[in-house]
Design a protein around this motif. Structure first.
Motif, mmCIF file in Angstrom:
data_model
loop_
_atom_site.group_PDB
_atom_site.id
_atom_site.type_symbol
_atom_site.label_atom_id
_atom_site.label_comp_id
_atom_site.label_asym_id
_atom_site.label_seq_id
_atom_site.Cartn_x
_atom_site.Cartn_y
_atom_site.Cartn_z
ATOM 1 N N PHE A 1 0.847 -1.191 0.000
ATOM 2 C CA PHE A 1 0.000 0.000 0.000
ATOM 3 C C PHE A 1 0.883 1.242 0.000
ATOM 4 O O PHE A 1 1.966 1.261 0.603
ATOM 5 N N THR A 2 0.387 2.289 -0.649
ATOM 6 C CA THR A 2 1.080 3.569 -0.662
ATOM 7 C C THR A 2 0.081 4.688 -0.401
ATOM 8 O O THR A 2 -0.919 4.812 -1.121
ATOM 9 N N ILE A 3 0.365 5.484 0.614
ATOM 10 C CA ILE A 3 -0.463 6.651 0.896
ATOM 11 C C ILE A 3 0.241 7.881 0.335
ATOM 12 O O ILE A 3 1.471 7.996 0.402
ATOM 13 N N SER A 4 -0.541 8.784 -0.215
ATOM 14 C CA SER A 4 0.020 10.017 -0.765
ATOM 15 C C SER A 4 -1.022 11.127 -0.633
ATOM 16 O O SER A 4 -2.192 10.859 -0.329
ATOM 17 N N ARG A 5 -0.577 12.341 -0.860
ATOM 18 C CA ARG A 5 -1.507 13.461 -0.750
ATOM 19 C C ARG A 5 -1.196 14.504 -1.805
ATOM 20 O O ARG A 5 -0.043 14.649 -2.232
ATOM 21 N N ASP A 6 -2.239 15.222 -2.198
ATOM 22 C CA ASP A 6 -2.116 16.343 -3.119
ATOM 23 C C ASP A 6 -2.775 17.534 -2.428
ATOM 24 O O ASP A 6 -4.006 17.646 -2.409
ATOM 25 N N ASN A 7 -1.964 18.385 -1.838
ATOM 26 C CA ASN A 7 -2.515 19.498 -1.068
ATOM 27 C C ASN A 7 -3.258 20.499 -1.951
ATOM 28 O O ASN A 7 -4.189 21.168 -1.489
ATOM 29 N N ALA A 8 -2.867 20.597 -3.207
ATOM 30 C CA ALA A 8 -3.562 21.518 -4.118
ATOM 31 C C ALA A 8 -4.997 21.067 -4.368
ATOM 32 O O ALA A 8 -5.874 21.886 -4.665
ATOM 33 N N LYS A 9 -5.220 19.759 -4.254
ATOM 34 C CA LYS A 9 -6.557 19.199 -4.480
ATOM 35 C C LYS A 9 -7.256 18.811 -3.185
ATOM 36 O O LYS A 9 -8.347 18.243 -3.214
ATOM 37 N N ASN A 10 -6.614 19.073 -2.049
ATOM 38 C CA ASN A 10 -7.186 18.683 -0.750
ATOM 39 C C ASN A 10 -7.572 17.209 -0.732
ATOM 40 O O ASN A 10 -8.623 16.829 -0.212
ATOM 41 N N THR A 11 -6.707 16.386 -1.270
ATOM 42 C CA THR A 11 -7.033 14.978 -1.446
ATOM 43 C C THR A 11 -5.885 14.093 -0.961
ATOM 44 O O THR A 11 -4.715 14.405 -1.192
ATOM 45 N N VAL A 12 -6.273 13.016 -0.307
ATOM 46 C CA VAL A 12 -5.321 11.985 0.093
ATOM 47 C C VAL A 12 -5.720 10.693 -0.613
ATOM 48 O O VAL A 12 -6.899 10.420 -0.825
ATOM 49 N N TYR A 13 -4.716 9.916 -0.976
ATOM 50 C CA TYR A 13 -4.935 8.690 -1.746
ATOM 51 C C TYR A 13 -4.378 7.483 -1.002
ATOM 52 O O TYR A 13 -3.472 7.604 -0.178
ATOM 53 N N LEU A 14 -4.927 6.328 -1.340
ATOM 54 C CA LEU A 14 -4.371 5.070 -0.861
ATOM 55 C C LEU A 14 -4.338 4.109 -2.040
ATOM 56 O O LEU A 14 -5.377 3.637 -2.487
ATOM 57 N N GLN A 15 -3.129 3.861 -2.529
ATOM 58 C CA GLN A 15 -2.937 2.873 -3.595
ATOM 59 C C GLN A 15 -2.729 1.521 -2.939
ATOM 60 O O GLN A 15 -1.817 1.361 -2.120
ATOM 61 N N MET A 16 -3.569 0.569 -3.304
ATOM 62 C CA MET A 16 -3.533 -0.757 -2.684
ATOM 63 C C MET A 16 -3.253 -1.796 -3.760
ATOM 64 O O MET A 16 -4.035 -1.941 -4.713
ATOM 65 N N ASN A 17 -2.146 -2.481 -3.609
ATOM 66 C CA ASN A 17 -1.749 -3.527 -4.549
ATOM 67 C C ASN A 17 -1.725 -4.881 -3.858
ATOM 68 O O ASN A 17 -1.640 -4.963 -2.631
ATOM 69 N N SER A 18 -1.763 -5.919 -4.661
ATOM 70 C CA SER A 18 -1.699 -7.296 -4.144
ATOM 71 C C SER A 18 -2.707 -7.511 -3.025
ATOM 72 O O SER A 18 -2.383 -8.046 -1.957
ATOM 73 N N LEU A 19 -3.926 -7.118 -3.268
ATOM 74 C CA LEU A 19 -4.961 -7.208 -2.246
ATOM 75 C C LEU A 19 -5.297 -8.648 -1.897
ATOM 76 O O LEU A 19 -5.225 -9.549 -2.754
ATOM 77 N N LYS A 20 -5.656 -8.855 -0.630
ATOM 78 C CA LYS A 20 -5.970 -10.166 -0.100
ATOM 79 C C LYS A 20 -7.434 -10.212 0.328
ATOM 80 O O LYS A 20 -7.985 -9.184 0.757
ATOM 81 N N PRO A 21 -8.054 -11.369 0.295
ATOM 82 C CA PRO A 21 -9.470 -11.462 0.702
ATOM 83 C C PRO A 21 -9.713 -10.961 2.121
ATOM 84 O O PRO A 21 -10.763 -10.363 2.398
ATOM 85 N N GLU A 22 -8.754 -11.185 3.009
ATOM 86 C CA GLU A 22 -8.934 -10.744 4.401
ATOM 87 C C GLU A 22 -8.878 -9.229 4.553
ATOM 88 O O GLU A 22 -9.103 -8.707 5.648
ATOM 89 N N GLU A 23 -8.573 -8.532 3.468
ATOM 90 C CA GLU A 23 -8.561 -7.078 3.507
ATOM 91 C C GLU A 23 -9.901 -6.481 3.067
ATOM 92 O O GLU A 23 -10.029 -5.256 2.942
ATOM 93 N N THR A 24 -10.870 -7.339 2.877
ATOM 94 C CA THR A 24 -12.230 -6.870 2.648
ATOM 95 C C THR A 24 -12.706 -6.098 3.872
ATOM 96 O O THR A 24 -12.668 -6.606 4.992
ATOM 97 N N ALA A 25 -13.120 -4.846 3.637
ATOM 98 C CA ALA A 25 -13.494 -3.977 4.746
ATOM 99 C C ALA A 25 -14.053 -2.677 4.198
ATOM 100 O O ALA A 25 -13.947 -2.398 2.993
#
Length: 122
Positions: A67-91
């Motif tokens: 997972f990678t968290i990032s932010r764009d302050n110009a857009k007032n937005t935070v992101y979470l890139q999630m790779n290689s997801l697992k079934p137990e990460e259902t939430a």
């Protein structure tokens, strides 16, 4: 009044990727740390990743390297890139506005989005 709106959840197969977004309004977004939490049915809400106002990041051990968290302050937005997801990460994944303590630990304030559901099929 702070408002946080998450988007980007959905259904993905195990091993797949999703990118979550959280747009903030009504706050001095660039001055605050932001966090992503998740809550599976019957479980507590847990911190997955957080990012300081300056861009330093922390991750739960279970998601490091995927997972990678990032932010764009110009857009007032935070992101979470999630790779290689697992079934137990259902939430439901929630965005939070908070701050970092002097020991670098993230502290959630009582500003939450409504969440976005991520379902990982096996």
């Amino acid at each position: 009044q702070v408002q946080l709106v998450e988007s980007g959840g959905g259904l993905v197969q195990a091993g797949g990727s999703l990118r979550l977004s959280c747009e903030a309004s009504g706050s001095t977004f660039s001055l605050n740390a932001m966090g992503w939490f998740r809550q599976a049915p019957g479980h507590d809400r847990l911190l997955v990743a957080d990012i300081s106002s300056g861009g330093s990041t922390n991750y739960a051990d279970s998601v490091k390297g995927r997972f990678t968290i990032s932010r764009d302050n110009a857009k007032n937005t935070v992101y979470l890139q999630m790779n290689s997801l697992k079934p137990e990460e259902t939430a439901v994944y929630y965005c939070n506005l908070g701050y970092r303590r002097s020991d670098n630990q993230y502290v959630a304030m009582n500003y939450w989005g409504k969440g976005t559901l991520v379902t990982v099929s096996s």
